[in-house]
Design an enzyme around this catalytic site. Structure first.
Site, mmCIF file in Angstrom:
data_model
loop_
_atom_site.group_PDB
_atom_site.id
_atom_site.type_symbol
_atom_site.label_atom_id
_atom_site.label_comp_id
_atom_site.label_asym_id
_atom_site.label_seq_id
_atom_site.Cartn_x
_atom_site.Cartn_y
_atom_site.Cartn_z
ATOM 1 N N ASP A 41 0.857 -1.188 0.000
ATOM 2 C CA ASP A 41 0.000 0.000 0.000
ATOM 3 C C ASP A 41 0.894 1.239 0.000
ATOM 4 O OD1 ASP A 41 -2.326 1.459 0.074
ATOM 5 O OD2 ASP A 41 -2.769 1.073 2.180
ATOM 6 N N GLU B 119 2.685 4.826 -4.193
ATOM 7 C CA GLU B 119 2.691 5.688 -5.383
ATOM 8 C C GLU B 119 4.039 6.388 -5.622
ATOM 9 O OE1 GLU B 119 -0.966 4.404 -4.184
ATOM 10 O OE2 GLU B 119 0.285 5.728 -2.967
ATOM 11 N N ASP C 21 -8.983 3.938 -2.210
ATOM 12 C CA ASP C 21 -9.827 4.426 -1.114
ATOM 13 C C ASP C 21 -11.156 4.971 -1.638
ATOM 14 O OD1 ASP C 21 -7.747 3.743 0.506
ATOM 15 O OD2 ASP C 21 -6.987 5.767 0.754
#
Length: 899
Positions: free
Chosen positions: A496, A499, A572
């Site tokens: 997670d 990015e 999300d």
């Protein structure tokens, strides 16, 4: 809660009204390219050189006298690679590594004809041609003498050459007169460009096309919209909490692939660039436009789509995939970037996740709840709170004092545990992992050469440089059972925040002028960061098993090729009907772009779904590849049994039906792994000539056999389902009612209704009976449903292996069985040769839909055995034949004759 609030606040406009994330107009290289003049380059045809890998020639910018090198490589899989670099750069420009899986097999070009105006090059026995025009330079790709694609059709070719820094020591402190090109400011953040502006871009015209898809990840419809009414599509991986819908802002991942489709052709354009990229899409009608040349006006008898790519750095590496059909295109793309990894069977079951399950007792209680309520599931997940102070590869000593014991408890019930592992490492000199990473040179550095530090969940953190093979190898070793204390072989991983997410960074990510191994700036490879962590994690789990077991790794950030390493989800999302609706086109876009193992958080990550929304989300997600319930820690608990027995029963039914369908899902993933076909497909993939399917994105095909139209609106009593194909028949999987294709069906629905139809001409295998997890499912018999087409014919396939190892690959330990229905006979035969897999799976039940007469008898023929007469039931109300208690081994050749 404080952490959640911090995260939410970081992504909304501040008090001055400045947004956290850039619009295209905020980006300097985008403005330069869009506002600058069209530079009409010349192709210097006298520099043409034919090589074993194609051809190369020089391009000249008459205004600046800059020369570029154009390389053309036609490949044996009907793919054309267009590569443009500086002819004499001051240093190498970034070329994206590791995404294309191997050396392309190129074909030789030959000159067909040449003049001062153009040169025609041919390959593939003359079926395909490339025409390079001298001035203004453009490049046409022809298939069977018809122009399909024109590269640089509107003279948008843009190439900013690298420059030496003004001062080797100042690194940007002494800027030239055009200082704004070397330093860019957004809000309080300053980005210094080590070699000045270096953006590239070009346009392509796709002739005859008016429907294009791809460019995930965006919260938008399946078909790409014309960008003339707003921002361009942005490909720049960002952590966007509770993202807005119907926007072109880049989200967590990027796949720079556009797929264009028309009734007689499917083609793709793959722009291999990992820097920030914008894409403008413009649909043109068949009418000529003012200012077009007579040649273009003549071509205007058909529509056209113009696609303009703009990237901040790197070079132009553009691959055109020529199809001609959807299946060929998917295979061409998979041959370039890799096939979808064959997932372990357990990962196709249901996953239960929450930020965060509190402790070991909480995990065991949730696990027991699934058994108590007879809801199958395979995996329970732990978020960041399971660690010791957000230090990954550790466990909270109070909440999780015996993690290996917890895993053994779950493994005793044939279930797995997944834990999170983010790319940021807490700055803590007392922590051995931090010291190893620091001393081993595994961290990204800032432009001054010091270890880069940013803020994330642990507070001050440094970020692993996964672009380094050395770092990836070290990180992979961290998953070893001897290294990762408290882990076992039944532990799997979730990447997670990769990015990467940096709470105090520009746009909540890493500064572009951070420096990776090899001296490359982060701007060059930003969109690859999560791809590389995903790669390293998957390799770590494979190494942990000595190369024997398939890994399961979920990632939030991704790039082209991420399908080789595992699964992806849409990040999300929010507990609302609008987010449930948008999940369908988002997953279809991912599937079209090669990311086949994809899903969205069931129920929405943030906010609390009402019971109806939760039920509908379970029903929809059970029909999608990756099936995980997940919620933020400030939400109310939402295990499936907490909303009353009626809700529990409906969720139980949806999950159980998912498990019954897993033999089919697993077969589809084998097809994705070997052929590139995604399990989840837009309707046009299966009905490529039916133009009424091209814009449908609220329903989808599961493989070639099932059409699903999940209910995604509140309190509806009726839904409209489009059944494609005027020559097709469709069977409602619940009522067995037969419907003709080529029309829209008005279907009454209740909260128990999930509209799914089996396509005439298909044979479908399901598990017969109930199971608590996929390991139990493998022991169950099969039920076969035959849905004949109007000619009374049907076919289907079943793939079986052990569900977890690489034996299918290394020892060919698998089997494929083909089921063929013709002249009222169902045959079971091998679909391949040399397969070695042994199993005791049997077919217990046969159902034949749409049988127009009542049989007199059903005879079972087994090779080497006496023919048997089978008992059967026939329902004349829905023309359905059911034969039970068959006990026919799948690995044996047999046939069932309906007399």
């Amino acid at each position: 809660m404080a952490e959640v609030r911090q995260h939410v606040v970081s992504v909304i406009p501040d008090d001055e009204g400045k947004e956290k994330f850039k619009k295209s107009s905020d980006v300097a290289f985008y403005r330069r390219q869009m506002q600058g003049p069209n530079l009409q380059h010349r192709a210097l045809l006298d520099t043409l050189v034919l090589t074993e890998r194609g051809a190369r020639l020089e391009l000249l910018n008459p205004d600046t006298q800059t020369k570029l090198l154009l390389s053309l490589s036609p490949c044996k899989n009907d793919t054309v690679r267009i590569l443009i670099d500086e002819l004499q750069p001051i240093k190498a420009r970034y070329r994206v590594p590791d995404v294309i899986t191997g050396e392309l097999q190129c074909e030789q070009l030959r000159v067909v004809r040449q003049s001062k105006l153009c040169v025609f090059l041919s390959w593939s026995s003359g079926r395909h041609q490339i025409c390079v025009w001298h001035f203004p330079f453009r490049l046409e790709i022809l298939c069977e003498d018809k122009v399909m694609v024109t590269f640089n059709s509107r003279s948008k070719l843009w190439f900013e050459t690298l420059q030496d820094p003004p001062s080797s020591s100042s690194h940007g402190s002494e800027l030239p007169e055009d200082a704004s090109l070397w330093k860019e400011t957004f809000r309080q953040f300053v980005d210094v460009k080590a070699n000045g502006p270096s953006s590239v871009g070009s346009d392509l015209s796709l002739h005859g096309f008016s429907h294009v898809f791809g460019l995930p990840e965006h919260a938008d419809g399946l078909q790409l919209r014309d960008t003339g009414d707003g921002d361009a599509y942005r490909l720049f991986n960002l952590d966007v909490f509770a993202y807005d819908l119907h926007r072109r802002l880049g989200l967590y991942g990027s796949v720079p692939l556009i797929v264009a489709h028309k009734p007689d052709r499917t083609l793709g354009v793959f722009w291999l660039n990992a820097s920030e990229t914008f894409v403008n899409v413009h649909y043109r009608s068949a009418d000529p436009q003012d200012g077009e040349t007579p040649r273009l006006k003549r071509r205007r008898r058909e529509p056209q789509t113009d696609v303009h790519w703009l990237s901040e750095s790197g070079l132009i590496d553009c691959l055109v995939l020529l199809g001609p059909g959807p299946q060929q295109l998917f295979k061409q793309y998979a041959q370039l970037t890799g096939y979808q990894a064959l997932p372990p069977l357990f990962s196709l079951g249901y996953h239960q996740c929450r930020w965060n399950y509190d402790d070991e007792a909480d995990v065991k209680a949730v696990d027991a709840g699934f058994d108590r309520h007879d809801i199958p599931y395979d995996v329970i997940w732990l978020d960041i709170e399971h660690t010791d102070g957000k230090r990954y590869f550790t466990w909270d000593p109070v909440a999780f004092p015996d993690p290996s014991g917890l895993q053994r408890h779950l493994e005793g019930k044939k279930r797995k545990l997944v834990v999170i592992s983010d790319p940021h490492i807490k700055v803590d000199p007392d922590w051995s992992m931090y010291r190893e990473a620091r001393d081993g040179g595994h961290f990204v550095r800032n432009r001054e050469g010091e270890i880069y530090r940013g803020s994330c969940w642990p507070g001050e953190s440094s970020y692993l440089d996964f672009s380094s093979a050395h770092t990836r190898a070290w990180y992979s070793r961290c998953f070893g059972l001897g290294k990762y204390k408290g882990s076992t072989s039944s532990l799997f991983v979730w990447n997670d925040m990769n990015e990467p997410s940096v709470f105090d960074g520009p746009e909540q990510t890493m500064p572009k002028d951070a420096v990776h191994c090899g001296g490359w700036e982060h701007r060059d490879l930003h969109n690859l960061y999560g791809f590389y962590q995903h790669m390293a994690t998957a390799e770590g789990l494979v190494s942990r098993s000595a190369g024997l077991e398939r890994p399961f790794v979920l990632t939030r950030s991704f790039f082209a090729g991420s399908q080789r390493f595992g699964a992806v989800w849409t990040g999300d999302n929010v507990a609302s009907w609008e987010y449930l609706q948008i999940s369908v086109p988002m997953l279809l876009s991912l599937s079209v772009a090669g990311i086949a193992f994809c899903g969205a958080d069931v129920g929405g990550f943030v906010q609390d779904p009402d019971p109806e929304l939760l039920v509908r989300w379970y029903q929809a997600a059970a029909l999608q590849p990756f099936f995980r319930g997940h919620s933020a820690k400030e939400t109310k608990r939402r295990e499936p049994w907490l909303f009353g027995e009626e809700v529990t029963a409906r969720i139980r039914t949806a999950v159980q039906q998912r498990y019954c369908l897993l033999p089919y899902w697993y077969t589809l993933f084998h097809q994705a792994h070997t052929c590139g076909l995604p399990p989840l497909r837009p309707l046009w993939v299966e009905f490529p000539t039916d133009q009424s399917t091209f814009s449908v994105d609220n329903q989808f095909m599961i493989g070639g056999a099932l059409l699903a139209c999940p209910v995604t609106e509140a309190q509806v009593k009726e839904v409209k389902v489009f059944l494609p194909g005027s020559n097709e028949v469709w069977y409602d999987v619940h009522s067995a009612e037969e419907h003709k294709g080529g029309r829209t069906l008005s279907l009454p629905v209740t909260l128990d209704t999930v509209p799914v139809f089996q396509r005439g001409g298909s044979v479908l295998c399901r598990a017969a009976g109930g199971a608590s997890c996929t390991a139990d499912l493998q022991l169950l018999p099969l039920s076969i449903t035959v849905a004949p087409d109007p000619q009374g014919v049907a076919e289907g396939e079943l793939y079986l292996d052990d569900g977890h190892s690489f034996s299918y690959r290394d020892r060919k330990s698998f089997c494929r069985r083909r089921f063929s229905f013709l002249s009222d006979r169902l045959l079971c035969r091998a679909a391949g040769e040399g397969e070695t897999f042994e199993c005791d799976t049997v077919v217990h039940t046969l159902t034949v839909l749409g049988l127009k007469r009542k049989p007199s008898s059903v005879i079972v023929h087994v090779s080497g055995a006496k023919d048997l007469s089978a008992a059967f039931e026939f329902l004349e109300s829905c023309f359905t034949l059911t034969v039970k208690n068959l006990e026919l081994r799948v690995l044996t050749d047999w046939e069932i004759e309906i007399r």
